[in-house]
Structure formats: structure tokens, C-alpha cells
Scaffold this active site. Structure first.
Site, PDB file in Angstrom:
ATOM      1  N   ARG A  86       0.854  -1.193   0.000  1.00  8.77           N
ATOM      2  CA  ARG A  86       0.000   0.000   0.000  1.00  8.77           C
ATOM      3  C   ARG A  86       0.888   1.240   0.000  1.00  8.77           C
ATOM      4  O   ARG A  86       1.675   1.422   0.922  1.00  8.77           O
ATOM      5  CB  ARG A  86      -0.900  -0.019   1.242  1.00  8.77           C
ATOM      6  N   HIS A 130      -2.869  10.949   0.879  1.00 10.05           N
ATOM      7  CA  HIS A 130      -2.339  10.729   2.226  1.00 10.05           C
ATOM      8  C   HIS A 130      -1.727  12.060   2.671  1.00 10.05           C
ATOM      9  O   HIS A 130      -0.523  12.170   2.869  1.00 10.05           O
ATOM     10  CB  HIS A 130      -1.330   9.583   2.227  1.00 10.05           C
ATOM     11  N   GLU A 175      -7.308   8.462   6.384  1.00 10.28           N
ATOM     12  CA  GLU A 175      -7.549   9.137   7.660  1.00 10.28           C
ATOM     13  C   GLU A 175      -8.028  10.579   7.483  1.00 10.28           C
ATOM     14  O   GLU A 175      -7.360  11.529   7.911  1.00 10.28           O
ATOM     15  CB  GLU A 175      -6.281   9.100   8.525  1.00 10.28           C
ATOM     16  N   ASN A 304      -7.301   1.884  10.117  1.00 13.43           N
ATOM     17  CA  ASN A 304      -5.981   2.099  10.708  1.00 13.43           C
ATOM     18  C   ASN A 304      -6.154   2.107  12.211  1.00 13.43           C
ATOM     19  O   ASN A 304      -6.898   2.932  12.749  1.00 13.43           O
ATOM     20  CB  ASN A 304      -5.385   3.436  10.252  1.00 13.43           C
ATOM     21  N   TYR A 306      -4.189   1.908  16.077  1.00 12.23           N
ATOM     22  CA  TYR A 306      -2.962   1.947  16.881  1.00 12.23           C
ATOM     23  C   TYR A 306      -3.240   1.755  18.367  1.00 12.23           C
ATOM     24  O   TYR A 306      -2.560   0.998  19.040  1.00 12.23           O
ATOM     25  CB  TYR A 306      -2.215   3.273  16.648  1.00 12.23           C
ATOM     26  N   GLU A 376      -3.485  -0.079   8.262  1.00 11.09           N
ATOM     27  CA  GLU A 376      -2.304   0.324   9.045  1.00 11.09           C
ATOM     28  C   GLU A 376      -2.433  -0.241  10.454  1.00 11.09           C
ATOM     29  O   GLU A 376      -3.502  -0.191  11.061  1.00 11.09           O
ATOM     30  CB  GLU A 376      -2.186   1.849   9.185  1.00 11.09           C
TER      31      GLU A 376
HETATM   32  O1  IFM Z   1       2.609   7.756  10.146  1.00  8.07           O
HETATM   33  C1  IFM Z   1       1.232   7.774  10.305  1.00  8.07           C
HETATM   34  C2  IFM Z   1       0.527   7.556   8.986  1.00  8.07           C
HETATM   35  O2  IFM Z   1       0.922   8.476   8.031  1.00  8.07           O
HETATM   36  C3  IFM Z   1      -0.959   7.692   9.165  1.00  8.07           C
HETATM   37  N1  IFM Z   1      -1.421   6.841  10.237  1.00  8.07           N
HETATM   38  C4  IFM Z   1      -0.720   6.891  11.491  1.00  8.07           C
HETATM   39  C5  IFM Z   1       0.770   6.716  11.265  1.00  8.07           C
HETATM   40  C6  IFM Z   1       1.518   6.770  12.606  1.00  8.07           C
HETATM   41  O3  IFM Z   1       1.312   7.984  13.238  1.00  8.07           O
END
Ligand code: IFM
Length: 499
Positions: A86, A130, A175, A304, A306, A376
Site C-alpha cells: 500500500r 495521504h 484518515e 488504521n 494503533y 495500518e
Molecule cells: O505515520 C502515520 C501515517 O501516516 C498515518 N497513520 C498513522 C501513522 C503513525 O502515526
């Protein structure tokens, strides 16, 4: 988790045949070549050159020099056994002013990248936006301006016409929450504006740009091409189950999640979101017909993930002084953000794979017919090369084990997750944190641009190999097994035929 447990996990986690094993990057974070091929500044070039905006004054001017090292990077991906990659297209590289015809030299880079990937047997997955809006479009008003949505759709057409015959998976936006609320409300991302009403307008125009681009892509791409959107949805939890904390959850869920999910999948904005933000905007920027445009069907949703978001009702008496402008229009006075429990990554983000499980379960409940992709997931740690040149990142290996296990459990529970893209292939420019935060499974020495696969890359390669080996039994292309994958020296990378 110990190293032995990690290896066991690599050997035993089995995903369905055809599962996409990927890694993700973004143009401004890796390409460099900021002034090549007629590329003009994006909002991130301007922002990163503005003193005080990015740590150490870092910029994406050189980044990981992927523009020139792309063949080496694709060879690395092949060594890892990735099935999918990606990447994003830099808008100002292919259409420098954000208007008019494409610059062929700019598109040529993505043609070459696509060709290399296909030659290596890796499926390209392209993200059109992006975060690198051409600066000229920001000067004309940026995403708060309605015309930017139309500009984005026109740009989507240029890329689709150039690459549409060879790229099977297209993502419009990455995002949009960050673009709208970090870019125009808190101002910690480019373009650094702090205007909550503009941020809500930006969110709508990003949604509209997505919908218009979906229409263009459907009319331009071959029928088999898939079109998607990637959201950084929040797994929102209340500190307690109290009515006040649940109200805080509702507000943040509206601003983080439903502001995108509802128009895209249901053709409406949530009434509670409109009510919560009524003092900020009257939403008159939503025109007749916009929602039908935004709700054009898509083939998959990218997620995405985290870390989860924990909230509580704000204490009406003791309000801590705000740390800066809020990215949450209308919720600043009502909601407090709390750290989740658990060990932290170098970003200070708690490691909590249950948040991913919760998010996937919710999406499955609410959108049962929409295939999901983890576009992500990953973690930053303070990695370094030891005297032998090796980069040991046991925390990242554990992070990947835990989160891939969560995905595996979700699939076992019947949730339709089609793939996983680790963030990120390479250490890179981490936006306002510059080069200080390393998310890569491959270490980059930014002085020499030397790439060194970290232990996490070897672990991921072993997992992929074990899974693709299983797919072989189902009749797919054979690949080397986990033992070979664990030996990713540069010499072997150069010499080894992986397919
Ligand atoms: O690096 C970023 C990415 O560009 C978008 N999502 C979160 C990642 C980590 O912060």
C-alpha cells in the site's frame, strides 16, 4: 511475550488462503525528491519548513529517498514475501498546481513502481490522498473550500487513467479525520490552522471528495478494480459506565467515527453530531445531493488502528488548562481524554490489542456486508542498529503478535477481514515528530539510507511464509519457507530468487 512464544505464534497463526499480507507507506513520508519531476510544494512542505512545526526542523525533502531507491525497496518487499503493498501517490508530483493536466514525469514514477511490484508478484494498493494537498489548493482555501472536493475528483481521474489497468485496489483518502481535525482545528498537522468551523467544513468536503472520486474511479477503472476508503476509527471507551461518561463516549464517537461512517454508508450525518456542533457551524455547507454522492457503494473499508481512546465527562469544576487548540469541535468543554492502561510505545500510545478486537466487532455488527482491511497497524520504538548491524525490536514483535492474534480471532469469529498492512515498511518521516519516531519493520539509517530488516521484519516474513506455504496446498505459487525468510541479509536479498 518471550522470543520463543513469538516464534510459536509465527508458526501457528493461520489465516485464510488469499489473505493479503502487506506493508504500507505514504508518499511524503518516504519519497523525498521534493523538487524533482516538476513537483511543487504540498501543505506538508510548507508546514515542515515553518519553524517550530516539526521536531528538529525535519522535512520530507529527502525522507528515505524512495524516489531513487524504489527498486531496492521493492526487492526488499519481495524478500519479506509481501503479497500486497500500500503506497500513496503524491498529488503535487502528478498535478503540481492541483488543477489541469497531469505531469507525465510525475506519473512515470508510479508507473515504474507499479511495474516493479507486478513483476515481483506483489499487488499494488494505491491511496490517492495521504495528506499532501498541493499548496496552491490550500492557498485557494484548502479542504474547507468546496471546490477542493472537485479538484480531488479530477486528480483521481488522472491517476486512474494512467494506472487503472494495473492496480486492483484503490483507496480514496487516508484518515480524513487527521486531515480535517489535526489540519484545521488543533493545527498540529499541515496546514496548521486552528478554526473549528473550518475543520467541520473540511470533514464534509473530504467526504464529498471521496464520493466524487468513487464516481470517477467507477467510471474509469476496469470493473474488477476495488474501491475503498481508509479511516482511523477510534475504539472509544468510557472511563466508567456512568451516564456522564457514556455521554462523553457518544460525543467522541460522533466526531471521530460517525462523521465519516454515517454519510459514507448511510447517506446522512448523525443528528447528535449536528446538535453537538450547532454553536460552531450551521452545517449549511452540506448541499442537496451531497450525501447521495458521498454514499456511493465501496468495496471495502480500510481501518488504521494503533491504540484505543478513553474518555470521561469533563469535571465541571476542575478544568485543567487546555494544552492547545482542540481537535474536537464542540466537545472541548464536555470531554476529558485519559490514557488507556498498558505498556506504551515510543509515541506514548498504550498497547491495547483489545481495542482492535472491539473495533472490528463493532464494524461487523454495523456493516456486516462490508469487507474490512487493516490498512495500518504498528508501533514506534527507539530502535537502533547494534555493533553487529542487527536491529532487535522485541517490543514491536510482541505488538505485531498481539495485534495479528486479535485479527486472527476476529476472523475466527466470522468477521470478514481480508488483509493486514503493517505500518510501516520503512522508518520514515513521522509528520510533526520528524524522523525521531521509527515505525518501520525495516530500519533506515537516514544518513546513509542503508536499510536493515529488523527482527520484526523477519518475524513477519516467517508468518507470511508459513501462511503462504499453506496457500500453496490450495494451489497457489510456492514460496520459500520460514527458515529462508528468517535469513534476510542484504547479500541474500540481492542474490535470492524468491519466486
Ligand atoms: O505515520 C502515520 C501515517 O501516516 C498515518 N497513520 C498513522 C501513522 C503513525 O502515526
Amino acid at each position: 511475550m518471550t522470543a520463543v512464544d513469538d516464534q510459536t505464534a509465527a508458526r501457528t497463526l493461520r489465516f485464510p488462503p488469499g489473505f493479503r499480507w502487506g506493508a504500507a507507506t505514504a508518499a511524503y513520508q518516504i519519497e523525498g525528491g521534493a523538487r524533482e519531476d516538476g513537483r511543487t510544494p504540498s501543505i506538508w512542505d510548507t508546514f515542515s519548513r515553518t519553524p517550530g512545526r516539526v521536531r528538529n526542523g525535519d522535512t520530507g525533502d529527502i525522507a528515505t529517498d524512495h524516489l531513487h531507491r524504489m527498486p531496492e525497496d521493492v526487492a526488499l518487499m519481495a524478500e519479506l514475501g509481501l503479497t500486497d503493498y500500500r503506497f500513496s501517490v503524491s498529488w503535487p508530483r502528478v498535478q503540481p498546481t492541483g488543477r489541469g493536466p497531469a505531469v507525465q514525469r510525475g506519473l512515470d514514477f508510479y508507473r515504474r513502481l507499479t511495474d516493479r511490484l507486478l513483476e515481483a508478484g506483489i499487488r499494488p494498493a494505491v491511496t490517492l490522498y495521504h495528506w499532501d494537498l498541493p499548496q496552491e489548493l490550500e492557498d485557494a482555501g484548502g479542504w474547507p473550500e468546496r471546490d477542493t472536493a472537485q479538484r480531488f475528483a479530477d486528480y483521481a481521474r488522472l491517476v486512474a487513467e494512467a494506472l487503472g489497468d494495473r492496480i486492483p485496489l484503490w483507496t480514496t483518502l487516508n484518515e480524513p479525520w487527521c486531515s480535517a481535525f489535526l489540519g484545521y482545528a488543533s493545527g498540529v498537522h499541515a496546514p496548521g490552522r486552528t478554526d473549528p468551523a473550518a475543520a467541520l467544513r473540511a470533514a464534509h468536503h473530504l467526504n464529498l471528495g471521496h464520493g466524487l472520486a468513487v464516481g470517477v474511479l467507477r467510471g474509469t477503472l476496469p470493473e474488477a478494480a476495488q474501491v475503498s476508503l481508509t479511516l482511523n476509527l477510534a475504539a472509544v471507551r468510557g472511563r466508567t459506565e456512568s451516564a456522564a461518561d457514556r455521554e462523553a463516549v457518544r460525543r467522541i464517537d460522533a466526531l471521530a467515527n460517525r462523521i465519516f461512517l454515517d454519510p459514507v454508508f448511510h447517506g446522512r450525518y448523525p443528528q447528535d453530531l449536528r446538535d453537538d456542533t450547532a454553536a460552531v457551524t450551521d452545517w449549511s455547507f452540506v448541499h442537496d445531493g451531497d450525501l447521495a454522492e458521498i454514499a456511493r457503494p465501496i468495496d471495502a473499508l480500510g481501518i488504521n488502528y494503533y491504540t484505543p481512546t478513553v474518555v470521561a465527562a469533563a469535571d465541571p469544576v476542575h478544568r485543567p488548562a487546555p494544552e492547545g487548540p482542540s481537535p474536537w469541535p464542540g466537545a472541548e468543554q464536555a470531554v476529558r481524554f485519559l490514557p488507556a492502561a498498558g505498556p506504551r510505545t515510543a509515541m506514548g500510545w498504550p498497547v491495547d490489542p483489545d481495542g482492535l478486537t472491539e473495533l472490528l466487532a463493532r464494524l461487523h455488527r454495523e456493516l456486516p456486508r462490508t469487507p474490512l482491511l487493516i490498512t495500518e497497524n504498528g508501533a514506534a520504538y527507539d530502535d537502533y542498529a547494534d555493533p553487529s548491524g542487527a536491529v532487535h525490536d522485541p517490543e514491536r514483535v510482541s505488538y505485531l503478535v498481539d495485534h495479528l492474534s486479535a485479527v486472527h480471532r476476529a476472523i475466527g469469529a466470522g468477521i470478514d477481514v481480508r488483509g493486514y498492512f503493517v505500518w510501516s515498511l520503512l522508518d520514515n518521516f513521522e509528520w510533526a515528530y520528524g524522523y525521531g519516531k521509527r515505525f518501520g519493520i525495516v530500519h533506515v539509517d537516514f544518513a546513509s539510507q542503508r536499510r536493515t530488516p529488523k527482527d520484526s521484519a523477519r518475524w513477519y516474513a516467517a508468518l507470511i511464509a508459513a501462511n503462504r506455504g499453506r496457500a500453496d496446498a490450495a494451489g497457489r505459487t510456492p514460496l520459500r519457507g520460514p527458515a529462508g525468510a528468517a535469513d534476510l541479509t542484504p547479500e541474500r536479498r540481492r542474490g535470492q530468487q524468491v519466486r
